[in-house]
Design a protein around this motif. Structure first.
Motif, PDB file in Angstrom:
ATOM      1  N   GLU A   1       4.168   1.014   2.491  1.00  0.00           N
ATOM      2  CA  GLU A   1       3.887   0.676   3.889  1.00  0.00           C
ATOM      3  C   GLU A   1       5.096   0.103   4.606  1.00  0.00           C
ATOM      4  N   THR A   2       6.089  -0.409   3.872  1.00  0.00           N
ATOM      5  CA  THR A   2       7.298  -0.941   4.505  1.00  0.00           C
ATOM      6  C   THR A   2       8.328   0.157   4.760  1.00  0.00           C
TER       7      THR A   2
ATOM      8  N   GLU B   1       0.839  -1.194   0.000  1.00  0.00           N
ATOM      9  CA  GLU B   1       0.000   0.000   0.000  1.00  0.00           C
ATOM     10  C   GLU B   1       0.879   1.251   0.000  1.00  0.00           C
ATOM     11  N   ILE B   2       0.422   2.280  -0.720  1.00  0.00           N
ATOM     12  CA  ILE B   2       1.113   3.571  -0.755  1.00  0.00           C
ATOM     13  C   ILE B   2       0.713   4.350   0.505  1.00  0.00           C
ATOM     14  N   THR B   3       1.701   4.804   1.287  1.00  0.00           N
ATOM     15  CA  THR B   3       1.391   5.559   2.505  1.00  0.00           C
ATOM     16  C   THR B   3       1.644   7.052   2.339  1.00  0.00           C
ATOM     17  N   GLU B   4       2.455   7.416   1.334  1.00  0.00           N
ATOM     18  CA  GLU B   4       2.770   8.823   1.158  1.00  0.00           C
ATOM     19  C   GLU B   4       3.147   9.093  -0.293  1.00  0.00           C
ATOM     20  N   THR B   5       2.512  10.103  -0.896  1.00  0.00           N
ATOM     21  CA  THR B   5       2.871  10.544  -2.250  1.00  0.00           C
ATOM     22  C   THR B   5       2.110  11.831  -2.536  1.00  0.00           C
TER      23      THR B   5
ATOM     24  N   ASN C   1      -2.369   7.123  -5.925  1.00  0.00           N
ATOM     25  CA  ASN C   1      -2.662   7.967  -4.760  1.00  0.00           C
ATOM     26  C   ASN C   1      -2.380   7.227  -3.454  1.00  0.00           C
ATOM     27  N   ILE C   2      -2.389   7.972  -2.352  1.00  0.00           N
ATOM     28  CA  ILE C   2      -2.245   7.377  -1.021  1.00  0.00           C
ATOM     29  C   ILE C   2      -3.394   6.388  -0.814  1.00  0.00           C
ATOM     30  N   GLY C   3      -3.068   5.216  -0.268  1.00  0.00           N
ATOM     31  CA  GLY C   3      -4.076   4.188  -0.022  1.00  0.00           C
ATOM     32  C   GLY C   3      -4.195   3.176  -1.145  1.00  0.00           C
ATOM     33  N   ASP C   4      -3.663   3.482  -2.330  1.00  0.00           N
ATOM     34  CA  ASP C   4      -3.692   2.517  -3.440  1.00  0.00           C
ATOM     35  C   ASP C   4      -2.772   1.348  -3.119  1.00  0.00           C
ATOM     36  N   LYS C   5      -3.200   0.140  -3.510  1.00  0.00           N
ATOM     37  CA  LYS C   5      -2.337  -1.034  -3.393  1.00  0.00           C
ATOM     38  C   LYS C   5      -1.721  -1.286  -4.761  1.00  0.00           C
TER      39      LYS C   5
END
Length: 189
Positions: free
Chosen positions: A157-158, A134-138, A169-173
């Protein structure tokens, strides 16, 4: 211990040299017009990663190196120690950060990996080739901005940072190729 000769070398064959495990990366059997035949070999020390090129007599004998690969689930880390659990015996194996390799930055907890060991000591971790993260920041994506090959930085997320297309976007897997660290696709929910 079974022995092999340089004439048996093929890509991926493991052998012992000076008590250290090596793996053949490239080989070429050479039979010159004059003189004896030889095997031009490019090999890698599986523990240190050092690569060397050397020519061997085809009859040169080597011990066959047995590199053991076993499943282990990454559980958690505590400072520089990373803990892996054997899924059958539930034994925990702590490993130092320097054994993990670059691709480990894409691995999240509870991921099944393979521990590689030689003579009982673990020297490396094979991670899955692809991870869904998952994207946590962008930066926010712009609607309609579909220019090809334009990327922006994103944090996973890692904690690893990679380049992703503008529409992510943020939240996209997304799916990552752990061998190259590249974005492959957006995950289908």
């Amino acid at each position: 211990m079974p022995t092999i000769t340089a004439g048996d070398f093929r890509n991926g064959v493991t052998f012992e040299m000076d008590g250290k495990p090596m793996v053949v990366i490239e080989f070429q059997h050479v039979k010159p017009g004059k003189g004896a035949a030889f095997v031009r070999t490019k090999y890698k020390n599986v523990i240190t990663g050092a690569i060397r090129e050397e020519s061997f007599n085809p009859t040169a004998k080597f011990e066959q190196a047995v590199v053991e690969r076993r499943d282990a689930e990454y559980n958690y880390n505590d400072g520089d120690l990373y803990y892996f659990m054997d899924p059958e015996t539930f034994d925990m194996t702590p490993l130092n950060r320097d054994v993990l390799g670059d691709a480990f930055k894409f691995v999240k907890e509870n991921t099944l990996c393979k521990l590689m060991s030689f003579n009982g000591s673990v020297f490396g971790v094979e991670v899955p080739n692809f991870m869904d993260l998952e994207i946590t920041e962008t930066e926010p994506g712009l609607k309609g901005d579909t220019a090809t090959n334009v990327t922006k930085p994103a944090t996973l997320e890692t904690g690893a940072e990679i380049k992703v297309p503008l529409f992510i976007n943020i939240g996209d897997k997304i799916t990552i190729d752990t061998r190259t660290g590249e974005y492959l696709s957006r995950c289908k929910e």
